[in-house]
Each structure stands twice: as structure tokens, then as C-alpha cells.
Design a protein around this motif. Structure first.
Motif, mmCIF file in Angstrom:
data_model
loop_
_atom_site.group_PDB
_atom_site.id
_atom_site.type_symbol
_atom_site.label_atom_id
_atom_site.label_comp_id
_atom_site.label_asym_id
_atom_site.label_seq_id
_atom_site.Cartn_x
_atom_site.Cartn_y
_atom_site.Cartn_z
ATOM 1 N N TRP A 104 0.937 -3.230 -5.383
ATOM 2 C CA TRP A 104 1.939 -4.240 -5.770
ATOM 3 C C TRP A 104 2.194 -5.192 -4.602
ATOM 4 C CZ3 TRP A 104 6.571 -6.361 -4.444
ATOM 5 C CH2 TRP A 104 7.260 -7.067 -5.430
ATOM 6 N N MET A 105 2.296 -4.640 -3.414
ATOM 7 C CA MET A 105 2.484 -5.487 -2.229
ATOM 8 C C MET A 105 1.345 -6.489 -2.107
ATOM 9 S SD MET A 105 5.288 -4.787 -0.409
ATOM 10 C CE MET A 105 4.906 -5.188 1.296
ATOM 11 N N LYS A 108 -4.396 -13.109 -7.612
ATOM 12 C CA LYS A 108 -3.222 -13.638 -6.914
ATOM 13 C C LYS A 108 -3.336 -15.151 -6.734
ATOM 14 C CE LYS A 108 -0.288 -12.477 -2.917
ATOM 15 N NZ LYS A 108 -0.179 -11.611 -1.718
ATOM 16 N N SER A 160 3.118 -17.341 -10.777
ATOM 17 C CA SER A 160 3.853 -16.568 -9.785
ATOM 18 C C SER A 160 4.163 -17.414 -8.565
ATOM 19 C CB SER A 160 3.037 -15.334 -9.367
ATOM 20 O OG SER A 160 3.748 -14.542 -8.439
ATOM 21 N N MET A 203 7.166 -16.988 -4.864
ATOM 22 C CA MET A 203 8.214 -16.166 -4.270
ATOM 23 C C MET A 203 9.537 -16.445 -4.981
ATOM 24 S SD MET A 203 9.345 -15.741 -0.283
ATOM 25 C CE MET A 203 10.222 -17.294 -0.144
ATOM 26 N N CYS A 214 8.921 -12.008 -2.128
ATOM 27 C CA CYS A 214 7.990 -11.552 -3.145
ATOM 28 C C CYS A 214 8.364 -12.137 -4.503
ATOM 29 C CB CYS A 214 8.008 -10.031 -3.216
ATOM 30 S SG CYS A 214 9.615 -9.369 -3.746
ATOM 31 N N ASP A 215 7.559 -11.805 -5.502
ATOM 32 C CA ASP A 215 7.867 -12.156 -6.893
ATOM 33 C C ASP A 215 8.373 -10.882 -7.560
ATOM 34 O OD1 ASP A 215 8.090 -13.163 -9.413
ATOM 35 O OD2 ASP A 215 6.031 -13.872 -9.578
ATOM 36 N N PHE A 262 1.907 -9.237 -5.086
ATOM 37 C CA PHE A 262 3.127 -9.993 -5.341
ATOM 38 C C PHE A 262 3.999 -10.240 -4.117
ATOM 39 C CE2 PHE A 262 2.136 -7.773 -9.406
ATOM 40 C CZ PHE A 262 1.750 -8.900 -10.107
ATOM 41 N N THR A 263 3.544 -9.846 -2.937
ATOM 42 C CA THR A 263 4.265 -10.185 -1.708
ATOM 43 C C THR A 263 3.619 -11.406 -1.071
ATOM 44 O OG1 THR A 263 5.125 -7.983 -1.245
ATOM 45 C CG2 THR A 263 4.794 -9.423 0.643
ATOM 46 N N TYR A 264 4.471 -12.349 -0.665
ATOM 47 C CA TYR A 264 3.967 -13.616 -0.133
ATOM 48 C C TYR A 264 4.381 -13.886 1.316
ATOM 49 C CZ TYR A 264 2.787 -14.571 -4.969
ATOM 50 O OH TYR A 264 2.254 -14.474 -6.234
#
Length: 442
Positions: A402-403, A350, A359, A361, A318-319, A406-408
Motif C-alpha cells: 500500500w505504501m 501508480k 489519485s 495526495m 498519501c491518498d 499510495f504514498t507520495y
């Protein structure tokens, strides 16, 4: 091009001076900082550390002043299995051991890419990319798989942390200096048409120096050792004459080929349900190819939930610096209201954040729990590797929103994928440029 005039700046200054609200904000932000002034305490209220699915883990580990989160996250997923299978309260695998072999292999990977691009101008984008950072602490899931498959693993007690693994800046500085020196020599040898067999012998000498540098800096990796421990029932166990590979096979026993990387990159250049790899990305020559399957975020979360429901934690990338509070360990899109603080719209989608360099990871951690309401995820439990002084004894909470943002990446067992998803993953991958954001190292 239009210059900034003095009159324009004076106009801006006058408008601020006449705005009492902005002058009040100025006093708060100048004294306390931007994030402290914009922090939204309701984010903690909405993200309490209680979860309907919560995998039992030991204490969190601490990567200290190093960029080894991807290693720690992988080793932590293994540690969870060891704690459960061998009835242990606490246990850690050696991060220093894995760190040593990753540095060693990355040096060779760099040399081979320098030779591969030796006929390009030094100023070409590929060569410039290689020389900018010859190696670093970060990595990808498939890169750590290559290390485990080749070198196994050992308990932390067998190869403890060193000063240079816990604080890696000096080691990286001098190792990169050496690799750039060697790149000069290798490119000159190719330019002089020296036979490749002779160049490889010279490269072997460079690798010997790298090995020497790492042994002096990190210690000597064990080739054979004894493993002894007491379980939760205080029963004593010892096994003698283990190798790193036999230890991995017996005490970890994870078939790493059973896991695949799933990503969410909602950019136009990366259609969903396709597999991808990244040029010049790896660490072990002849090791596992970095490969991802790009899916919609809802699919990514569904797969992560399925693995957690089966009692298995999930490596994810993630970031971490985006909209997160380090001390309280809250990662939520509403954690800071900077828009209202400044009266400026900082929002992007995103895809826009990926496309415009906002942004990518930056960090890998472990999902160890999720809160489900009517089958839908609302928040996630995250095991970090920053020690127990942050978050809830080192554990963070990520809101579902948030997931999404900002989760990749997550790493999922193949058997949880549909036949169609597995076929998409196994299809010939699209090769992304080395500098693509999905080639970022956690």
C-alpha cells in the motif's frame, strides 16, 4: 459519435438476468454497499498492529470536521519530542493557533497572486485556478514550516479549539466569498491603471477585514502567556512571559531548515533525482518555497526507515481513501476485492493514477513505526488525526505494498540524505503547473 440504442441496453439487461451469480452479487451489494461486500478480512490478518520499530507516542489527536491533517501531522511530530524531552504523559499543541495564521497568510497570498495575474483574462487557466478555491484548510509541509518560522507555536491550553476550527465549512465558505469579492476589486483597480502603491493600501484594508473575521471566528492569538504543567513524576513546572516564538525555541527546538520533502511521482514528466516546485503554491509571501526531491519508492522508504530507526517519527502524505478501511484502520492493496465482485478490472499503475486523475495526495499523517524482516519493511504504523474511535485507538496499519502504491511524500532530515541526493534537492527546481497532482494539498 455513437449513441446507446435501446436494443443494446436490453441485451445487457437480459444477460444479467440470466446470470445467477451476478444476481446473487446484486442482492449483497444493494443491501450492504460496494466496499462492505468487497472487503477482504485477510487484510487485517496480514497487517496486525505489531512492529519491530515502534516509537512511543501519546494519544492520537482529532482534527474533527476540518481539513487540517497536514497541521496535525506536523504538530504531532513536535508533540512526540515534547512528551519525551519533558517527561509528559499527554500534551497537545494548539492547532487553532496555527490554523488562524495560516488563514490570514493564505488570504494575502491569494491577493498577491490575483495582482500577479491581473493582466490575464479572467478565463485564463491560472486565474480560474485561483478563483476556484481561493483558500482551503489543506497544505504542504513547507507551508506549515513557513507558519512555524514566522509565528511560532503555543500549547493547546493557551488557544483551545473553537467551533470554526473544529468544523471549518462555514468559515471557509464566507472567507472564500470575501476573497472573491476582493479579487473583483483588485482586478478592476489594475484595469484602471491605479498605482500599485495605492492598490497595496486598499489590499491592506482587505487584510484588516480578514483579520477581524478570523478573530471573531477563531479567537485572538496570544502574544504572551504562561506555561505550566506536571510531568510524569508529578513535579510542577511553570514558566511565565513566554511568546509563541520563545516557546517554540525552548520546548520544540526543531530547526525546520534541516528537513526536506521527498516525493515519489513515477510519471514520465518528472524524472527521478530532480527537484521540483509548483507554481502558485504556498501560503506565506516571503516564506519557504515548496520544494521536493523526486526519488524511487525504494529510496523513499529507505529514508523513512532510517529516520524511524533513530527514534524520530515521519510526516508523510498519501491518498488515504484508496483501499483503506476506516473503522479497522487497515490500509492494504488487498483490503477490497472489487475486481472479483464486479468482474471488472479497476487496476492502474501508480503513474497512470497520477496522470489520469485517479489519485493524488489527500491526507497527511505520521509514520511512528515499521516492521522489518531481514531489513525489509513489511508494514508500517501510522498515527492518524481522526480520534481514537477508528483503527487501533486511532492508529492505522499500512501494508508495504500500500505504501508503494499510495504514498507520495515523506519529510526527512537532511543529514540522512547522501551528498548526491542533497545536491539534487538544492539544484534549481523544475516548476510544475499549479494544477499538477504533486501540488495537491493534504
Amino acid at each position: 459519435m455513437t449513441e446507446i440504442t435501446k436494443a443494446l441496453t436490453e441485451k445487457f439487461a437480459q444477460e444479467i438476468q440470466e446470470n445467477q451469480h451476478q444476481m446473487t452479487l446484486q442482492r449483497a451489494v444493494v443491501k450492504n454497499g460496494i466496499k462492505a461486500s468487497a472487503e477482504n478480512i485477510s487484510a487485517a490478518v496480514h497487517n496486525t498492529p505489531v512492529f519491530s520499530i515502534d516509537i512511543k507516542t501519546g494519544k492520537v489527536s482529532n482534527q474533527e470536521q476540518s481539513g487540517r491533517c497536514w497541521m496535525f501531522a506536523a504538530l504531532n511530530t513536535f508533540r512526540h519530542k515534547i512528551l519525551a524531552n519533558f517527561n509528559l504523559k499527554e500534551f497537545e499543541l494548539s492547532q487553532n493557533y496555527t490554523f488562524f495564521w495560516d488563514k490570514y497568510e493564505k488570504a494575502n497570498y491569494f491577493y498577491e497572486n490575483i495582482l500577479k495575474t491581473a493582466n490575464q483574462e479572467r478565463t485564463s487557466r491560472e486565474v480560474a485556478f485561483l478563483l476556484q478555491t481561493p483558500q482551503q484548510d489543506g497544505g504542504q509541509w513547507d507551508m506549515i514550516v513557513s507558519i512555524f518560522q514566522k509565528y511560532g507555536a503555543v500549547p493547546k491550553a493557551v488557544m483551545p479549539e473553537s467551533r470554526n476550527s473544529s468544523s471549518s465549512n462555514e468559515l471557509n465558505n464566507y472567507l472564500n466569498k470575501k476573497l472573491r469579492c476582493d479579487a473583483i476589486a483588485l482586478r478592476e483597480l489594475v484595469e484602471k491603471n491605479v498605482p500599485m502603491e495605492e492598490i497595496q493600501l486598499i489590499k491592506e484594508g482587505f487584510l484588516q477585514e480578514v483579520y477581524q473575521f478570523l478573530v471573531i471566528s477563531l479567537g485572538t492569538p496570544p502574544t504572551e502567556f504562561d506555561f505550566e504543567y506536571r510531568d510524569e513524576n508529578q513535579e510542577y513546572h511553570i514558566e511565565r512571559g513566554l511568546t509563541p516564538q520563545t516557546f517554540y525555541d525552548k520546548y520544540i527546538g526543531v530547526n525546520l531548515d534541516d528537513y526536506v520533502s521527498i516525493i515519489n511521482a513515477p510519471t514520465k514528466d518528472k524524472p527521478y533525482n530532480r527537484s521540483y516546485t509548483v507554481d502558485l503554491l504556498g501560503n506565506v509571501v516571503g516564506g519557504k518555497e515548496v520544494r521536493y526531491l523526486n526519488v524511487e519508492m525504494a529510496t523513499l522508504k529507505k529514508l523513512a526507515i532510517a529516520q524511524l530507526e533513530q527514534g524520530e517519527s515521519v510526516w508523510f502524505g498519501c491518498d488515504v481513501g484508496q483501499s483503506s478501511t476506516r473503522d479497522s484502520g487497515i490500509m492494504a492493496t488487498e483490503a477490497f476485492d472489487v475486481n472479483s465482485l464486479f468482474g471488472i478490472d479497476f487496476d492502474m499503475t501508480k503513474a497512470q493514477r497520477l496522470d489520469y486523475g485517479e489519485s493524488l495526495m489527500t491526507h497527511a499523517m505520521v509514520l511512528t513505526g515499521v516492521d522489518l524482516i531481514d531489513g525489509q519493511s513489511t508494514k508500517w504504523k501510522v498515527e492518524n488525526s481522526w480520534g481514537e474511535k477508528v483503527g487501533d485507538k486511532g492508529f492505522f496499519v499500512a501494508s508495504d505494498a500500500w505504501m508503494d502504491e499510495f504514498t507520495y511524500q515523506v519529510v526527512i532530515r537532511k543529514d540522512l540524505l547522501t551528498a548526491e541526493q542533497l545536491a539534487d534537492f538544492n539544484a534549481e527546481p523544475i516548476v510544475l503547473d499549479a494544477w499538477d497532482p504533486m501540488g495537491a494539498l493534504a
